[in-house]
Motif scaffolding. Sequence first.
Motif, PDB file in Angstrom:
ATOM      1  N   LEU A 178      32.911  53.765 -19.032  1.00 30.65           N
ATOM      2  CA  LEU A 178      31.997  54.440 -20.024  1.00 30.65           C
ATOM      3  C   LEU A 178      31.781  56.331 -20.022  1.00 30.65           C
ATOM      4  O   LEU A 178      32.072  56.838 -19.137  1.00 30.65           O
ATOM      5  CB  LEU A 178      30.527  53.913 -21.074  1.00 30.65           C
ATOM      6  CG  LEU A 178      31.061  52.347 -20.426  1.00 30.65           C
ATOM      7  CD1 LEU A 178      29.455  52.094 -21.579  1.00 30.65           C
ATOM      8  CD2 LEU A 178      31.919  52.249 -21.806  1.00 30.65           C
ATOM      9  N   ALA A 179      31.309  56.783 -21.383  1.00 35.42           N
ATOM     10  CA  ALA A 179      31.579  58.678 -21.337  1.00 35.42           C
ATOM     11  C   ALA A 179      29.484  58.339 -20.947  1.00 35.42           C
ATOM     12  O   ALA A 179      29.766  59.508 -20.565  1.00 35.42           O
ATOM     13  CB  ALA A 179      31.914  58.839 -22.842  1.00 35.42           C
ATOM     14  N   ASP A 180      29.260  57.581 -20.552  1.00 32.73           N
ATOM     15  CA  ASP A 180      27.258  58.129 -20.416  1.00 32.73           C
ATOM     16  C   ASP A 180      26.999  57.399 -18.585  1.00 32.73           C
ATOM     17  O   ASP A 180      26.232  57.308 -17.883  1.00 32.73           O
ATOM     18  CB  ASP A 180      26.423  57.160 -20.798  1.00 32.73           C
ATOM     19  CG  ASP A 180      26.327  54.996 -21.530  1.00 32.73           C
ATOM     20  OD1 ASP A 180      27.890  55.168 -20.503  1.00 32.73           O
ATOM     21  OD2 ASP A 180      25.708  55.313 -21.529  1.00 32.73           O
ATOM     22  N   GLY A 181      28.457  57.255 -18.314  1.00 33.67           N
ATOM     23  CA  GLY A 181      28.879  57.330 -17.014  1.00 33.67           C
ATOM     24  C   GLY A 181      27.997  55.378 -15.910  1.00 33.67           C
ATOM     25  O   GLY A 181      28.547  55.026 -15.324  1.00 33.67           O
ATOM     26  N   ARG A 182      28.141  54.727 -17.631  1.00 36.95           N
ATOM     27  CA  ARG A 182      27.795  52.790 -17.111  1.00 36.95           C
ATOM     28  C   ARG A 182      29.642  52.352 -17.024  1.00 36.95           C
ATOM     29  O   ARG A 182      30.539  52.884 -17.885  1.00 36.95           O
ATOM     30  CB  ARG A 182      27.504  52.547 -18.085  1.00 36.95           C
ATOM     31  CG  ARG A 182      25.688  52.535 -18.382  1.00 36.95           C
ATOM     32  CD  ARG A 182      25.079  51.593 -19.650  1.00 36.95           C
ATOM     33  NE  ARG A 182      25.111  52.468 -20.382  1.00 36.95           N
ATOM     34  CZ  ARG A 182      24.492  52.125 -21.281  1.00 36.95           C
ATOM     35  NH1 ARG A 182      23.906  50.725 -21.711  1.00 36.95           N
ATOM     36  NH2 ARG A 182      24.647  52.903 -23.148  1.00 36.95           N
ATOM     37  N   ALA A 207      26.886  53.714 -12.860  1.00 31.74           N
ATOM     38  CA  ALA A 207      27.941  54.207 -11.800  1.00 31.74           C
ATOM     39  C   ALA A 207      28.594  55.364 -11.951  1.00 31.74           C
ATOM     40  O   ALA A 207      28.566  55.626 -10.180  1.00 31.74           O
ATOM     41  CB  ALA A 207      29.204  53.539 -12.152  1.00 31.74           C
ATOM     42  N   HIS A 208      28.138  56.253 -12.426  1.00 34.56           N
ATOM     43  CA  HIS A 208      28.231  57.515 -12.387  1.00 34.56           C
ATOM     44  C   HIS A 208      27.521  58.312 -12.982  1.00 34.56           C
ATOM     45  O   HIS A 208      26.591  58.288 -13.517  1.00 34.56           O
ATOM     46  CB  HIS A 208      29.461  58.165 -12.760  1.00 34.56           C
ATOM     47  CG  HIS A 208      30.516  57.356 -11.894  1.00 34.56           C
ATOM     48  ND1 HIS A 208      31.086  57.959 -10.272  1.00 34.56           N
ATOM     49  CD2 HIS A 208      31.217  56.302 -11.854  1.00 34.56           C
ATOM     50  CE1 HIS A 208      32.138  57.422  -9.995  1.00 34.56           C
ATOM     51  NE2 HIS A 208      32.029  55.954 -10.678  1.00 34.56           N
ATOM     52  N   ASN A 209      26.829  59.875 -12.684  1.00 31.91           N
ATOM     53  CA  ASN A 209      26.359  61.042 -12.722  1.00 31.91           C
ATOM     54  C   ASN A 209      26.978  61.488 -14.307  1.00 31.91           C
ATOM     55  O   ASN A 209      27.680  62.698 -14.064  1.00 31.91           O
ATOM     56  CB  ASN A 209      25.282  61.572 -12.590  1.00 31.91           C
ATOM     57  CG  ASN A 209      24.826  60.729 -11.329  1.00 31.91           C
ATOM     58  OD1 ASN A 209      23.277  60.421 -12.248  1.00 31.91           O
ATOM     59  ND2 ASN A 209      24.108  61.495 -10.094  1.00 31.91           N
ATOM     60  N   GLY A 210      27.298  60.691 -14.709  1.00 36.44           N
ATOM     61  CA  GLY A 210      28.646  61.716 -16.207  1.00 36.44           C
ATOM     62  C   GLY A 210      29.707  60.701 -16.016  1.00 36.44           C
ATOM     63  O   GLY A 210      29.650  59.684 -16.089  1.00 36.44           O
ATOM     64  N   PRO A 211      30.328  60.787 -17.563  1.00 30.69           N
ATOM     65  CA  PRO A 211      31.183  59.851 -18.051  1.00 30.69           C
ATOM     66  C   PRO A 211      32.304  59.156 -16.430  1.00 30.69           C
ATOM     67  O   PRO A 211      32.773  59.693 -15.771  1.00 30.69           O
ATOM     68  CB  PRO A 211      33.037  60.927 -18.716  1.00 30.69           C
ATOM     69  CG  PRO A 211      31.897  61.964 -19.172  1.00 30.69           C
ATOM     70  CD  PRO A 211      31.053  61.871 -17.974  1.00 30.69           C
ATOM     71  N   GLY A 227      34.721  59.128 -11.558  1.00 29.12           N
ATOM     72  CA  GLY A 227      33.754  59.929 -12.325  1.00 29.12           C
ATOM     73  C   GLY A 227      34.011  60.898 -12.923  1.00 29.12           C
ATOM     74  O   GLY A 227      34.861  61.993 -11.836  1.00 29.12           O
ATOM     75  N   LYS A 228      33.550  61.966 -13.279  1.00 29.78           N
ATOM     76  CA  LYS A 228      33.506  63.221 -13.833  1.00 29.78           C
ATOM     77  C   LYS A 228      32.718  64.170 -12.901  1.00 29.78           C
ATOM     78  O   LYS A 228      32.906  65.501 -12.292  1.00 29.78           O
ATOM     79  CB  LYS A 228      32.936  63.944 -15.289  1.00 29.78           C
ATOM     80  CG  LYS A 228      33.296  65.097 -15.378  1.00 29.78           C
ATOM     81  CD  LYS A 228      33.042  65.056 -16.888  1.00 29.78           C
ATOM     82  CE  LYS A 228      33.622  67.024 -17.533  1.00 29.78           C
ATOM     83  NZ  LYS A 228      32.672  67.172 -18.711  1.00 29.78           N
ATOM     84  N   ASP A 229      32.053  63.465 -12.501  1.00 32.81           N
ATOM     85  CA  ASP A 229      31.091  63.524 -11.306  1.00 32.81           C
ATOM     86  C   ASP A 229      31.413  64.206  -9.794  1.00 32.81           C
ATOM     87  O   ASP A 229      31.413  64.623  -8.956  1.00 32.81           O
ATOM     88  CB  ASP A 229      29.871  63.195 -10.979  1.00 32.81           C
ATOM     89  CG  ASP A 229      30.033  61.378 -10.096  1.00 32.81           C
ATOM     90  OD1 ASP A 229      31.574  61.164 -10.414  1.00 32.81           O
ATOM     91  OD2 ASP A 229      29.174  60.410 -10.362  1.00 32.81           O
TER      92      ASP A 229
END
Length: 347
Positions: A178-182, A207-211, A227-229
């Motif tokens: 997801l776009a919110d990192g989940r 999962a991530h800080n960001g998408p 992720g984007k992170d």
Amino acid sequence: MQQLEQMKHRDYIVENNWRTGQFQQHILIGADQRISAMKLSNSMLAVASELGDVHVMNLATGQIQSEIFPHRGAVSAMHWDGNVLITAGADNYIRVLPSPMTKAGSSGRTSLVFKGHLHHHIMGLVRLDPNRFASAGTDGKILIWDHKKSPTSPVMEIQAPDAILCLDAAGDYITAGLADGRVVAYSSISGHDLVDGYSKALLEIQAHNGPVTSLHFNEQNFLATGGKDGVVRLWNILGGGDHGGQHLVLDLPGEPTKKLNRVYKGHPGSSVTAVQADNKKIISTSLDGHIKAWCIETGEEFFSLRVENNEKVLNMQFDSTLLITDGHGKHLILKDFSPSGPSAPIC
């Protein structure tokens, strides 16, 4: 007996080549536009472009086996398993070609056509069984289609809590980034209760800080996420891992009591564009042009390389001996880790 020993020796060389970064490199076909999607099945590689065309290449012969034009505009998502080709485009059409393609310019059979996720981008496609496939988009919906039961509308709709950027499935389970990192997981065969207007997930991981920009889920229950992170993580989808997002827990195949914590921070400051794992290694690519591989068991970095001219790497696929990426202008780069000839070390 001698043949068995030769096979073992070959497997040893291949594994050592992956660990030490020894390969032969080949430049494959050029494209009129940048590559938008890529899938490898055995020796057959399907490549889609921003023009809406798809080429299927036989890597054993180096020949283009088929060329089709399923969409007006870029192909945004694609599934290819060697038998069935499913594509989605910027036109919001989804096309299923249920037969092997035998020659360039010919598909052999008429494709099935579906339309969904209107006014949103379709970001993921995955085939679930001979009759069903799933699509996902920035509308946050996972649509499950069954061309036998309902040729025009989905048979199941799952509403995720945010825009979906990537999708994969194994067995009866679907995972979405997801776009919110989940990352959320759902059953592909049973209904889902609604909670605050969203489908209740079987598993939810921050999962991530960001998408979440890429994920790979396989039959060994390995869930690899990028992720984007710039971080790459590997999860055991059944064990769940640490939902705080700082660590992951992985059950190794054949060793159900052995657990490892692994976080691969291989692309600092750059978004991960593709990630894939088997039971020995995990490979990721990023917008900064890096391709990195790690050992799953130890976390050791096998190799790290960067494409020429700092080109972005947007697509990647690998199997037991081949690693294929874009990122060389509008070409594909094939790295062959087999012992078939003299190897070239990574520079």
